[in-house]
Design an enzyme around this catalytic site. Structure first.
Site, PDB file in Angstrom:
ATOM      1  N   TRP A  23       0.956  -1.364   0.040  1.00  0.00           N
ATOM      2  CA  TRP A  23       0.036  -0.007   0.013  1.00  0.00           C
ATOM      3  C   TRP A  23       0.650   1.216   0.067  1.00  0.00           C
ATOM      4  CZ3 TRP A  23      -4.851   2.187  -0.035  1.00  0.00           C
ATOM      5  CH2 TRP A  23      -4.938   3.394   0.498  1.00  0.00           C
ATOM      6  N   ASP A  26       0.288   9.246   0.798  1.00  0.00           N
ATOM      7  CA  ASP A  26       0.900  10.551   0.494  1.00  0.00           C
ATOM      8  C   ASP A  26       2.381  10.516   0.170  1.00  0.00           C
ATOM      9  OD1 ASP A  26      -1.635  10.714   2.043  1.00  0.00           O
ATOM     10  OD2 ASP A  26      -0.880  11.698   3.744  1.00  0.00           O
ATOM     11  N   GLN A  42       4.058   7.500   2.207  1.00  0.00           N
ATOM     12  CA  GLN A  42       3.366   6.639   3.440  1.00  0.00           C
ATOM     13  C   GLN A  42       3.084   5.339   2.874  1.00  0.00           C
ATOM     14  OE1 GLN A  42       1.639   8.023   6.727  1.00  0.00           O
ATOM     15  NE2 GLN A  42       3.345   8.354   6.311  1.00  0.00           N
TER      16      GLN A  42
HETATM   17  C1  FRU Z   1      -3.614  12.000   4.674  1.00  0.00           C
HETATM   18  C2  FRU Z   1      -3.114  11.243   5.945  1.00  0.00           C
HETATM   19  C3  FRU Z   1      -2.370  12.296   6.860  1.00  0.00           C
HETATM   20  C4  FRU Z   1      -1.599  11.088   7.686  1.00  0.00           C
HETATM   21  C5  FRU Z   1      -1.559  10.180   6.825  1.00  0.00           C
HETATM   22  C6  FRU Z   1      -1.611   8.583   7.481  1.00  0.00           C
HETATM   23  O1  FRU Z   1      -3.875  11.016   3.498  1.00  0.00           O
HETATM   24  O2  FRU Z   1      -4.478  10.992   6.571  1.00  0.00           O
HETATM   25  O3  FRU Z   1      -3.046  13.303   7.479  1.00  0.00           O
HETATM   26  O4  FRU Z   1      -0.369  11.715   8.153  1.00  0.00           O
HETATM   27  O5  FRU Z   1      -2.402  10.120   5.743  1.00  0.00           O
HETATM   28  O6  FRU Z   1      -1.155   7.636   6.491  1.00  0.00           O
END
Ligand code: FRU
Length: 512
Positions: A23, A26, A42
């Site tokens: 997965w 961001d 992420q």
């Molecule tokens: C945005 C978010 C951020 C957070 C991250 C967690 O897509 O929700 O605010 O840090 O994803 O994965």
């Protein structure tokens, strides 16, 4: 294009960044250092749905070919690693303060260029899930790399404690030269907190922005960014009068096509307060499509301001029909700021960076009629990843349709009306296509959105398609629409004249 990826056929893009497996959401910590772009993101490498958040890592010299690196930050006893940013710590402000003393500098100097040993510092949110979201705990943390991003050490203690907020995350840090401070902007629920420091670990809160501005929904604002852009044409004027500041922030549920979206504000920033030029109720979208979220700009890039977004939407991100990977980034965009025609405000334009355009296999002039008659269907490129560029001259009442995958999946319709250009995005998937899929994809992926753009009769268009996306740039990137699409039998991109008098000029196609 990424190295060492199994050729997973299921919609793996050629040009757009995707994780090797698992997965991704961001983009995080975009930074340019020692000739390389670093993209952190992420990710949850062990599954194709969101999970314990890591920072994945890839690097590139040209924004096209990416080398996958080991995971940079992983969840530990202090929590998961949520979104954030990275900077080159060229003054050694943060690393000295945090006493991250891993690799002795002398040892690495022998093998690495001097600029490689300038530390990279990442700022991110530690997230400790509670039994319910109200009991989650978020605080800001820091990590450093003294070997050009290869290995990372985290500080055990928080650099910014939670002041009692459920949503306190996504720090973006930058150097503000005029006030000689490092500034951090981050989510504080429905607004953004602005902090600054000179010394490294002591962050002082100086202002907030946003509770009364722009678009809001029931969820927190996410992933802010704030950076200066020179006003084109103003270089050489008196100093201090040439930059404006661009603030980008994402909304989760009220984006321009429903669900996720990234909005922008243009204004001034004096190191303490951000003051937008537009009235509080004005909403300006960075991208009018369904799939551009959490867009972040690249730190320390000596040239243009580059931005990359996550090319998905939280409404259905978990159910997109890809293989053992899920999530892609938008094409990088180079930003520029122009005075608008009225001379009052500014227009933000997004361009596909030259190095990305140049990386195409070939540039072909398209042989197409200059005055295509109503009913004509013109082919604009059939490669898996292809970019077509052309100018349209539309008489009032004239309409064309752009189909990035031929008759499959997605239609952009452009119609010239008295007051400008009406753009309709039609991503209507047949009812039975996602019948076996989970509810969110079936419910939310199909959409029809309309935008009225104050554009003239001559419209410069760029349409970039890749295996599962199309990005349409209108009026030299003044408006951009990014849409995922999962065509079952993709055909060549086409332009069809629906009606009226249409002129077509300078059509070219690139493919990868
Ligand atoms: C945005 C978010 C951020 C957070 C991250 C967690 O897509 O929700 O605010 O840090 O994803 O994965």
């Amino acid at each position: 294009m990424s190295d060492a990826i199994d050729p997973t056929p299921a919609f793996r893009p050629l040009l757009h960044f995707t994780p090797p497996k698992g997965w991704m959401n961001d983009p995080n910590g975009l930074v340019h250092h020692a000739g390389q772009y670093h993209l952190f993101y992420q990710c949850y490498p062990d599954d194709t749905v969101w999970g314990p958040m890591h920072w994945g890592h890839a690097s590139s010299r040209d924004l096209v070919h990416w080398t996958h690196r080991p995971v940079a930050l992983a969840p530990d006893a202090h929590g998961m690693c949520f979104s954030g940013s990275a900077v080159v710590d060229w003054q050694h402000t943060f690393v000295a303060e945090c006493e991250i003393t891993t690799v002795p500098r002398k040892a690495v100097c022998g093998t690495l260029r001097a600029d490689m040993v300038t530390p990279l510092v990442a700022f991110f949110t530690r997230h400790v899930p509670g039994e319910s979201p109200e009991l989650d705990h978020q605080c800001q943390a820091m990590a450093a790399s003294r070997d050009g991003g290869r290995s990372w050490q985290t500080c055990d203690t928080a650099i910014l404690d939670n002041p009692g907020l459920q949503d306190f995350r996504d720090p973006k840090v930058f150097w503000h030269a005029e006030s000689e401070h490092w500034v951090m902007i981050l989510t504080e629920g429905q607004q953004l907190g602005i902090y600054r420091t000179q010394g490294g670990v002591e962050w002082e809160k100086v202002s907030v922005f946003g509770a009364e501005h722009g678009a809001h929904d029931e969820r927190a604002w996410e992933c802010p960014d704030l950076f200066p852009l020179p006003i084109e044409g103003s270089r050489g004027e008196q100093e201090g009068d040439v930059d404006r500041w661009v603030l980008m922030v994402s909304v989760q549920r009220c984006g321009p096509a429903g669900g996720s979206g990234t909005q922008v504000f243009i204004g001034d920033f004096d190191g303490v307060h951000f003051t937008p030029h537009q009235p509080p109720e004005t909403v300006t979208w960075f991208d009018l499509g369904a799939d551009c979220y959490a867009a972040q700009s690249c730190s320390d890039h000596p040239g243009e301001r580059l931005v990359i977004g996550w090319m998905s939407n939280w409404l259905y991100a978990h159910e997109t029909p890809t293989g053992d990977w899920r999530g892609a980034m938008t094409i990088p965009r180079a930003l520029s700021l122009h005075p608008d025609e009225g001379g009052e405000g500014y227009v933000l334009r997004q361009a596909i960076p030259e190095q990305v355009r140049r990386s195409a296999g070939a540039l072909d002039a398209l042989v197409v009629p200059r005055r295509p008659a109503p009913g004509s269907v013109l082919e604009l490129g059939e490669a898996q990843a292809a970019l077509t560029e052309f100018q349209l001259q539309l008489a009032t009442g004239a309409a064309v349709s752009l189909r990035p995958f031929g008759d499959d999946s997605l239609i952009f319709r452009l119609e010239r009306v008295e007051t400008g250009l009406d753009v309709t995005v039609d991503r209507s998937v047949p009812d039975d296509l996602y019948a076996g899929a989970e509810a969110a994809l079936a419910e939310h992926f199909s959409h029809q959105t309309h935008h009225h753009l104050p554009s003239g009769p001559r419209v410069a268009c760029q349409l970039l398609r890749d295996s599962c996306s199309a990005e349409l740039f209108i009026d030299e990137g003044r408006w951009v629409l990014t849409e995922l699409a999962f065509p079952t039998s993709p055909e060549a991109m086409t332009l069809s004249v629906e009606r009226g008098e249409v002129g077509l000029f300078g059509a070219s196609a690139r493919h990868w």
